[in-house]
Design a protein around this motif. Structure first.
Motif, mmCIF file in Angstrom:
data_model
loop_
_atom_site.group_PDB
_atom_site.id
_atom_site.type_symbol
_atom_site.label_atom_id
_atom_site.label_comp_id
_atom_site.label_asym_id
_atom_site.label_seq_id
_atom_site.Cartn_x
_atom_site.Cartn_y
_atom_site.Cartn_z
ATOM 1 N N TYR A 20 0.780 -1.099 -0.046
ATOM 2 C CA TYR A 20 0.086 -0.006 -0.009
ATOM 3 C C TYR A 20 0.923 1.114 0.100
ATOM 4 O O TYR A 20 0.578 2.302 -0.858
ATOM 5 C CB TYR A 20 -0.944 0.034 1.156
ATOM 6 C CG TYR A 20 -1.569 1.232 1.510
ATOM 7 C CD1 TYR A 20 -3.107 1.667 0.753
ATOM 8 C CD2 TYR A 20 -1.327 2.381 2.273
ATOM 9 C CE1 TYR A 20 -3.599 2.708 0.832
ATOM 10 C CE2 TYR A 20 -1.748 3.213 2.425
ATOM 11 C CZ TYR A 20 -2.950 3.777 2.020
ATOM 12 O OH TYR A 20 -3.689 4.831 2.158
ATOM 13 N N ARG A 24 1.114 4.896 -1.993
ATOM 14 C CA ARG A 24 0.647 6.350 -1.353
ATOM 15 C C ARG A 24 1.808 7.257 -1.138
ATOM 16 O O ARG A 24 1.628 8.306 -1.116
ATOM 17 C CB ARG A 24 0.579 5.787 0.469
ATOM 18 C CG ARG A 24 0.075 6.755 1.551
ATOM 19 C CD ARG A 24 -1.086 7.348 1.165
ATOM 20 N NE ARG A 24 -1.367 8.500 2.167
ATOM 21 C CZ ARG A 24 -0.835 9.692 2.084
ATOM 22 N NH1 ARG A 24 -0.175 10.113 1.181
ATOM 23 N NH2 ARG A 24 -1.183 10.568 3.097
ATOM 24 N N ASP A 220 -5.587 5.700 5.361
ATOM 25 C CA ASP A 220 -4.455 4.582 5.311
ATOM 26 C C ASP A 220 -4.799 3.258 5.638
ATOM 27 O O ASP A 220 -4.579 2.254 4.926
ATOM 28 C CB ASP A 220 -3.157 5.291 5.949
ATOM 29 C CG ASP A 220 -2.536 6.485 5.307
ATOM 30 O OD1 ASP A 220 -2.677 6.773 4.170
ATOM 31 O OD2 ASP A 220 -2.098 7.074 6.110
#
Length: 327
Positions: A20, A24, A220
């Motif tokens: 991820y 990001r 997040d």
């Protein structure tokens, strides 16, 4: 550089977080720290079932997660600290592991521990491994991550990663079983995982004075959990992604000796042969045919065996006894 301390001990979450964070933070350098509850992390190109003691892992509810990088299988628990550097691809030699293991070695050497980088990617003390490291390149970035064994449960580690070598024949990369040790045996005074994490973070900040701490936002966390659920918690990724292999196992039950041979492709049984000295009222070939196309996974095989009168194939025997021969 952003320093990120994961709030979770869930291996699915933390391994998903590594992927991820690539999206990001596509340009920024990152230093991620996380601690997992008991779990086994397998390399991307490994055959999961050939790396673990499945029965033990299931009994102990140890999570099994495939990571994005290559390399070998490692065991994580609360006595093991994991670190991960994210940098732009091309800034460092991809095959050089020294740049990002140096902070760990500097910290340990300053504490009086004679730790060294040896071979390709291992950190050792007294020729015993306490840290394995792996790398990957993706989306224009490079990730180097590693483990630090502080006070892990060595007996669990040994049992969880012990597999009968006769059960599998495949072309996947086998993990190199090394002599491993906990740093607790070499540290001048006891250090908890959290205390060591704090010291390592301070070492990183000393080398990167402009580093900032970053706390994962609710967005997040939602994104990481979504990725974990869709990929890192799935059988297809953790087991089905494994390369093709041939499985072989024999067991002795009151009904006789039973030996199972399976050809497995991407986690699915493509061919099954069952041998032994048991007495079958029904043709064993009928059962073999029913296994084709089934995932090489406990619950799926159990469904096949439970859907038939198993005694017609093996005599007086329970499904649970026969199931053991397939795993």
């Amino acid at each position: 550089m952003y320093i990120i301390d994961s709030p979770s001990h869930d291996a699915y979450f933390n391994i998903a977080a590594e992927e991820y964070l690539l999206s990001r933070f596509p340009k920024e350098d990152l230093f991620l720290l996380y601690v997992n509850a008991p779990s086994i992390i397998v390399g991307k190109f490994q055959n999961t079932l050939a790396e673990i003691n499945l029965q033990y892992v299931q009994e102990k509810n140890i999570k099994v997660v495939r990571r994005m990088s290559g390399g070998g299988t490692v065991y994580h628990d609360l006595g093991n600290l994991n670190f991960s550097f994210h940098t732009l691809l091309g800034e460092y030699d991809f095959m050089d592991f020294s740049a990002f293991t140096k902070p760990v070695l500097t910290l340990l050497n300053n504490l009086g521990v004679p730790a060294v980088l040896k071979g390709r990617n291992d950190l050792l003390v007294d020729d015993k491994k306490f840290s394995g490291n792996a790398k990957l390149a993706r989306q224009g970035k490079m990730i180097q991550h590693g483990t630090i064994l502080l006070h892990s449960e060595m007996e669990v580690l040994s049992q969880a990663l012990t597999v009968n070598p006769l059960k599998f024949v495949d072309k996947a990369t086998k993990s190199t079983r090394s002599r491993v040790t906990n740093l607790s045996e070499y540290l001048p005074e006891p250090l908890s995982t959290e205390a060591f994490k704090k010291l390592l973070t301070e070492e990183i900040i000393h080398n990167n004075p402009a580093a900032e701490r970053y706390e994962l936002t609710p967005e997040d966390i939602t994104g990481i959990k979504k990725l974990a659920a869709e990929k890192y918690e799935t059988w297809d990724w953790n087991f089905g992604f494994s390369p093709n292999y041939n499985f072989k196992k024999g067991i002795k039950v009151p009904a006789g000796f039973i030996e199972v041979h399976l050809d497995v492709e991407k986690g699915t049984i493509k061919q099954a042969k069952i041998f032994g000295d048991f007495f079958a009222e029904n043709p064993i070939e009928d059962l073999e045919t029913q296994l084709i196309g089934v995932k090489h996974e406990s619950s799926q095989i159990n469904k096949v065996l439970s859907a038939v009168d198993i005694t017609q194939y093996f005599g007086k025997v329970e499904v649970e006894e026969i199931l053991e021969a397939f795993l």
